[in-house]
Design an enzyme around this catalytic site. Structure first.
Site, PDB file in Angstrom:
ATOM      1  N   LYS A  35      64.999  37.011  24.461  1.00  0.00           N
ATOM      2  CA  LYS A  35      64.349  38.273  24.812  1.00  0.00           C
ATOM      3  C   LYS A  35      63.824  38.222  26.247  1.00  0.00           C
ATOM      4  CE  LYS A  35      59.924  36.795  22.852  1.00  0.00           C
ATOM      5  NZ  LYS A  35      58.804  37.131  21.952  1.00  0.00           N
ATOM      6  N   TYR A 244      43.568  37.613  53.064  1.00  0.00           N
ATOM      7  CA  TYR A 244      42.689  38.723  52.694  1.00  0.00           C
ATOM      8  C   TYR A 244      41.344  38.212  52.189  1.00  0.00           C
ATOM      9  CZ  TYR A 244      46.509  42.164  52.837  1.00  0.00           C
ATOM     10  OH  TYR A 244      47.533  42.996  53.226  1.00  0.00           O
TER      11      TYR A 244
END
Length: 350
Positions: A35, A244
């Site tokens: 999956k 940042y």
């Protein structure tokens, strides 16, 4: 190149499947969970390699995923759909010979009305409270369901990666109470359940994350190698900061490499100031925040200026990276982004 290189070793994948198949023992068939696009590694390539190795039963989350596996493998292998028979799935299930794992009385009714005679499986809830018929529901419809000869009855363990958890024995007991004597192939164990012991194996096992190099299968071989190109190297002076929010400030002169990857590529933002990359086996700390497309790494201690740094491979597993990000290996694997140049080795790939 300005994007990372993701190498997927299909031979290692097959060796992991073979090892788990041996743990499952004689008389137990090992399927394969493919999956989420083969846990992020490419469902078609993964499924074909496993089919060549001998896997004949594949498990996916949704009918659409089943369609991709059927296209890759052709007719023959069995493809089970964990989400069952959803409204609108009848044509796809019927045309592609998918086997829905029916998880409610509503789904059982839908399937028998829209696809009478088509193969199906049953999913039972033995305590996880996620998918599956609860014991009372199963007791109410079991005679009807069993008369229709389901292909498989399964349940899922909630704490299989914690061998000491009492929940494992509780679920095993409930599963046996609901299914002993049913005359239908049964499945309870995914990777963690396989490692719990033979009493959890029943007829079919469903190895998943262990195939792809993840815990709790600690003997798994690394399947993924991810190398990230260095875009720029710069010297940082004391008192300057990186990234940042200025979350990492330099105490002494250091050398910073900026590599081409970020959280848009599945490298979780939370590993900023915590994770590591590697150059020829030498760990290099990630400094500053992980941004969308870039990560900054302290390489002051290296004797050479690297062209690339590795974040997944022989030096660091998916679970190591996950630990630095406060998550699990599953999330790292299934988040690997579309910008990487993907290369497959082994598994019959030319």
């Amino acid at each position: 190149m300005a994007t990372g290189s993701l190498t997927i070793d299909l031979d290692a994948l097959v060796r992991n499947w073979t090892a788990l198949d041996r743990v499952s023992g004689a008389g137990v068939e090992s399927g394969a969970v493919v999956k989420a696009d083969g846990y992020g590694l490419g469902a078609a390539q993964v499924a074909r390699a496993l089919a060549q190795a001998g896997a004949r039963r594949f498990f996916v989350a949704a009918a659409e995923e089943g369609a991709a596996i059927r296209q890759a493998l052709g007719r023959g292998p069995e493809i089970f759909v964990f989400s069952g028979h959803m409204a609108g799935d009848a044509d796809m299930i019927g045309d592609l010979e998918l086997i829905p794992m029916l998880n409610s009385v509503e789904q059982l009714t839908r399937h028998m009305e829209t696809l009478p005679g088509h193969r199906f499986g049953i999913q039972l809830d033995t305590g996880m409270n996620r998918l599956g018929m609860e014991p009372a529901e199963w007791v109410a419809v079991s005679d009807i369901a069993l008369q229709a000869s389901p292909a498989l009855i399964m349940s899922h363990l909630a704490c299989a990666d914690e061998p000491g958890s009492a929940m494992n024995a509780t679920q095993l007991k409930v599963f046996r109470e609901l299914t002993d004597g049913c005359g239908v192939p049964r499945s309870l164990a995914a990777t963690g359940g396989i490692l719990l012991g033979t009493e959890y194996h029943f007829d079919i096992t469903r190895p998943g994350v262990g195939l792809y190099g993840g815990q709790p299968f600690n003997r798994a071989q690394a399947v993924v190698h991810l190398s990230l190109p260095v875009i720029q190297i710069r010297e940082i002076e004391p008192g300057e900061s990186v990234g940042y929010g200025c979350t990492w400030t330099v105490d002494e002169t250091c050398t910073i490499a900026t590599v081409a990857a970020g959280y848009a590529d599945g490298l979780i933002r939370a590993m900023g100031n915590r994770g590591h990359m590697f150059h020829e086996g030498v760990p290099c700390p990630i400094v500053g925040r992980v941004s969308m497309d870039l990560i900054t790494v302290d390489i002051s201690h290296l004797s050479t200026r690297p062209l690339a740094l590795d974040i997944l491979g022989k030096d660091q597993s998916v679970d190591d990276v996950a630990a630095a990000a406060g998550t699990i290996g599953y999330e790292i694997l299934t988040s690997l982004g579309a910008r990487y140049k993907r290369r497959y080795t082994g598994g019959g790939v030319a």
